[in-house]
Motif scaffolding. Structure first.
Motif, short mmCIF file in Angstrom:
data_model
loop_
_atom_site.label_atom_id
_atom_site.label_comp_id
_atom_site.label_asym_id
_atom_site.label_seq_id
_atom_site.Cartn_x
_atom_site.Cartn_y
_atom_site.Cartn_z
N THR A 138 18.26 -15.05 1.55
CA THR A 138 18.75 -14.60 0.39
C THR A 138 17.89 -15.08 -0.82
OG1 THR A 138 19.76 -16.69 -0.19
CG2 THR A 138 20.97 -15.38 1.16
N ALA A 139 18.33 -14.56 -2.14
CA ALA A 139 17.39 -15.06 -3.05
C ALA A 139 17.33 -16.61 -3.39
CB ALA A 139 17.74 -14.20 -4.57
N ILE A 140 18.50 -17.21 -3.62
CA ILE A 140 18.51 -18.36 -3.81
C ILE A 140 19.69 -19.35 -3.26
CG2 ILE A 140 17.57 -18.05 -6.33
CD1 ILE A 140 20.36 -18.21 -7.79
N CYS A 141 20.72 -18.59 -2.86
CA CYS A 141 21.85 -19.53 -2.09
C CYS A 141 21.47 -19.92 -0.75
CB CYS A 141 23.18 -18.81 -2.55
SG CYS A 141 23.24 -17.46 -1.40
N HIS A 142 22.15 -21.22 -0.64
CA HIS A 142 22.14 -21.70 0.80
C HIS A 142 23.21 -21.03 1.64
CE1 HIS A 142 18.75 -24.37 -0.08
NE2 HIS A 142 19.45 -24.75 -1.42
N ALA A 150 22.70 -9.86 -0.27
CA ALA A 150 21.36 -9.68 0.58
C ALA A 150 21.23 -8.63 1.50
CB ALA A 150 21.28 -11.28 1.35
N GLN A 151 22.10 -7.85 1.77
CA GLN A 151 21.96 -6.78 2.72
C GLN A 151 21.11 -5.43 1.92
OE1 GLN A 151 25.61 -5.47 4.58
NE2 GLN A 151 26.15 -7.66 5.14
N THR A 152 21.23 -5.57 0.49
CA THR A 152 20.43 -4.71 -0.20
C THR A 152 19.37 -5.27 -0.94
OG1 THR A 152 22.29 -4.51 -1.77
CG2 THR A 152 22.35 -2.88 0.15
N ALA A 153 20.05 -6.19 -1.99
CA ALA A 153 19.11 -6.80 -2.86
C ALA A 153 19.74 -7.79 -3.87
CB ALA A 153 18.32 -5.98 -3.88
N CYS A 154 19.50 -8.85 -3.84
CA CYS A 154 20.26 -9.75 -4.75
C CYS A 154 19.82 -9.91 -6.12
CB CYS A 154 19.88 -11.55 -4.44
SG CYS A 154 20.45 -11.86 -2.63
N THR A 155 20.70 -9.46 -7.01
CA THR A 155 20.48 -9.06 -8.43
C THR A 155 21.39 -10.19 -9.45
OG1 THR A 155 22.17 -7.33 -8.31
CG2 THR A 155 19.89 -6.61 -8.12
N LYS A 156 22.57 -9.88 -9.41
CA LYS A 156 23.50 -10.84 -10.27
C LYS A 156 23.98 -11.80 -9.33
CE LYS A 156 23.93 -7.46 -13.92
NZ LYS A 156 25.02 -6.64 -14.92
N CYS A 157 23.53 -13.00 -9.02
CA CYS A 157 24.34 -13.80 -8.03
C CYS A 157 25.49 -14.59 -8.56
CB CYS A 157 23.11 -14.91 -7.71
SG CYS A 157 23.69 -16.13 -6.60
N PRO A 158 26.42 -14.31 -7.80
CA PRO A 158 27.79 -14.84 -8.33
C PRO A 158 27.81 -16.33 -8.43
CG PRO A 158 27.90 -14.25 -5.88
CD PRO A 158 26.74 -13.56 -6.54
N CYS A 173 13.57 -14.45 -7.78
CA CYS A 173 13.35 -15.09 -6.43
C CYS A 173 13.32 -13.86 -5.66
CB CYS A 173 14.02 -16.09 -6.42
SG CYS A 173 13.83 -17.45 -7.16
N TRP A 174 14.36 -13.25 -5.46
CA TRP A 174 14.25 -12.02 -4.40
C TRP A 174 13.05 -11.16 -4.38
CZ3 TRP A 174 17.70 -10.31 -0.81
CH2 TRP A 174 17.48 -9.13 -0.06
N GLN A 175 12.62 -10.96 -5.35
CA GLN A 175 11.45 -9.94 -5.42
C GLN A 175 10.16 -10.88 -5.22
OE1 GLN A 175 11.51 -6.36 -6.18
NE2 GLN A 175 9.21 -6.82 -5.48
N ARG A 176 10.10 -12.04 -5.60
CA ARG A 176 9.08 -12.89 -4.90
C ARG A 176 9.07 -13.05 -3.60
NH1 ARG A 176 4.08 -13.61 -4.53
NH2 ARG A 176 3.20 -15.61 -4.58
N LYS A 177 10.04 -13.33 -2.95
CA LYS A 177 10.32 -13.49 -1.57
C LYS A 177 9.83 -12.11 -0.62
CE LYS A 177 13.71 -17.37 -0.99
NZ LYS A 177 14.91 -17.59 -0.81
N LYS A 178 10.44 -11.19 -1.46
CA LYS A 178 10.03 -10.10 -0.60
C LYS A 178 8.64 -9.50 -0.65
CE LYS A 178 11.38 -5.16 -0.93
NZ LYS A 178 12.04 -4.08 -1.90
N GLU A 179 7.85 -9.84 -1.47
CA GLU A 179 6.48 -9.87 -1.52
C GLU A 179 5.97 -10.77 -0.59
OE1 GLU A 179 5.35 -10.70 -5.65
OE2 GLU A 179 6.26 -8.76 -6.57
N GLU A 201 19.32 -10.26 10.39
CA GLU A 201 19.14 -8.87 10.62
C GLU A 201 19.52 -8.00 9.59
OE1 GLU A 201 20.56 -9.00 14.72
OE2 GLU A 201 18.94 -9.85 15.46
N LYS A 202 20.58 -8.47 8.89
CA LYS A 202 21.06 -7.43 7.98
C LYS A 202 20.54 -7.79 6.72
CE LYS A 202 26.02 -7.83 9.83
NZ LYS A 202 27.52 -8.41 9.67
N SER A 203 19.73 -8.80 6.56
CA SER A 203 19.23 -8.83 5.07
C SER A 203 17.93 -7.95 4.99
CB SER A 203 18.81 -10.46 5.14
OG SER A 203 17.84 -10.58 4.16
N ALA A 204 18.00 -7.45 3.64
CA ALA A 204 16.91 -6.54 3.28
C ALA A 204 15.45 -7.21 3.27
CB ALA A 204 17.29 -5.91 1.83
N LEU A 205 15.77 -8.62 2.90
CA LEU A 205 14.33 -9.21 2.94
C LEU A 205 13.69 -9.50 4.23
CD1 LEU A 205 15.21 -12.41 0.65
CD2 LEU A 205 13.49 -10.61 0.11
#
Length: 429
Positions: A138-142, A150-158, A173-179, A201-205
């Protein structure tokens, strides 16, 4: 083969304990393994502390303070997310230079920053990354709490305060992890449970990187079935009662579900009033004293036990172990209870149903996700406790639990699975 395990802690928390046990298992099976941590509590000769205490505390404090500010000073989400904005540069150490394999475990709260993770991956050394929660995918959550971004892209985290644009970290953080992941060529992910492997396996990252599922391990020579009455006497627990044990580092942690256990026990006492006379509860962990009055059964608080022998006595003293957790990967506590021959009750959450074989080594109560939140059936948990206390053949359940641990979680078995991963990565170099 030299392996370097990276972990924030060695004994503080379930992920750290799992990593420490793996280091022990690998060393016992012919793989020279060191474990590098920020905070060392064990006396294990293969554990290496890095940095200095003052700097390490400041690293952790900086990240936590940033997250706290993001929620207007509230501590509610303080440990639910991590942004990895600070960390230690392990690539400059001799242990890193000597290692053939770098094995990342749980490294939040100041051990590794995203920048540090990227530097490790860019050295070209093969990296295995064991996920003990969902943070790597994920971007930031545990734990996502049912969110599917997270299956597409984490943008506005609830789990972020969306009213504070300056402090929104998920998208960044999502973009940085992706890179980082896209530029890594010798990276393999491992999950401790099949459930988490499915999420990964579902995570786009995660993308093109392989994901293997290898469980945590436990020392079955240390955690083993012992005399129940002797264990009770050592802890001053009653000989003539059925004992239900609940263990958590912090018993009051909402994620561990103490309120669900309370509801289940209330239902159990309603259905079977004799339970109040013949059954008591044992709580092992911090912050338990103020919860005693919530439970309908007499309760014994053991507090936080630091010595392994005392913890093993607590498990052996119990007739049933219950974990009402609403978010968990592959809980060490269930593994520890089963290794001591104690049948377990838990919800159908995360990796728990992979550990407890329903009606064979325990009882798996119903739970489901609905609109992003988990819905647990405390009546079904009560039914499971009723079955375990009054109907089940606990001797057979105990034997089945022991067999499961010795065939699935023992040192030699789990170490062998990891050695296969290491060897494959080295061959691909």
């Amino acid at each position: 083969m030299n392996v370097l395990i990276l972990s924030t802690y060695d004994l503080n928390g379930g992920a750290a304990i799992a990593a420490h046990r793996l280091a022990e298992a690998l060393n016992n099976n012919g793989v020279k393994t060191k474990m590098m941590v920020l905070s060392r509590k064990s006396q294990s000769p293969y554990v290496i502390p890095v940095g200095n205490d003052t700097a390490n505390k400041w690293r952790k404090a900086l990240e936590r303070l940033t997250i706290c500010c993001a929620h207007k000073g509230s501590r509610k989400q303080l440990f639910a997310t991590s942004i990895a904005n600070t960390g230690y540069d392990v690539t400059e150490t001799q242990a890193f230079e000597e290692a053939d394999i770098i094995h990342i475990h749980w490294t939040c709260q100041g051990m590794l920053s995203l920048k540090g993770i990227n530097k490790i991956l860019q050295t070209g050394k093969p990296v295995v990354w064991t996920m003990h929660d969902m943070w790597a995918l994920t971007a930031i959550c545990h734990y996502t709490r049912g969110c599917t971004q997270a299956q597409t892209a984490c943008t506005k985290c609830p789990q972020e305060d969306l009213h504070q644009p300056f402090y929104r970290f998920a998208k960044k953080c999502w973009q940085r992890k992706k890179e980082i992941y896209n530029n890594a060529h010798a990276l393999r992910f491992v999950t401790c449970s099949k459930w988490l492997a499915q999420q990964a396996e579902k995570s786009a990252l995660i993308g093109r990187h392989q994901v293997a599922s290898i469980p945590n391990t436990i020392n079955t020579h240390l955690f083993r079935k012992q005399d129940k009455q002797l264990a009770r006497r050592r802890l001053n627990l009653p000989d003539d009662k059925q004992l239900i044990l609940f263990v958590a580092q912090s018993v009051s942690d909402p994620r561990k579900g103490m309120h669900h256990l309370t509801a289940a026990l209330n239902k159990l006492c309603e259905v079977n009033p004799q339970t109040k006379n013949n059954t008591e509860v044992v709580l092992l962990g911090g912050k338990a004293d103020n919860l005693i009055t919530q439970l309908p059964l007499k309760t014994h608080c053991l507090g936080y036990l630091a010595q392994a022998n005392d913890i093993i006595n607590a498990y052996n003293a119990a007739d049933i172990f219950v974990l009402p957790s609403t978010e968990d990967n592959l809980p060490n506590t269930i593994m520890e209870a089963m290794a001591c021959g104690v049948p377990c009750v838990g919800f159908n959450i995360g990796g728990i149903p992979e550990m407890i074989d329903h009606l064979k080594s325990g009882y798996v109560a119903h739970a489901d996700f609905d609109n992003g939140s988990v819905q647990v059936d405390t009546d079904d948990m009560a039914a499971g406790l009723q079955w375990m206390l009054y109907e089940a053949n606990r001797t057979q359940l105990s034997a089945n639990a022991l067999e499961k641990v010795h065939t699935t979680y023992a040192h030699q078995h789990v170490a062998g699975l990891y050695i296969q991963q290491y060897e494959q990565l080295l061959l691909e170099q």
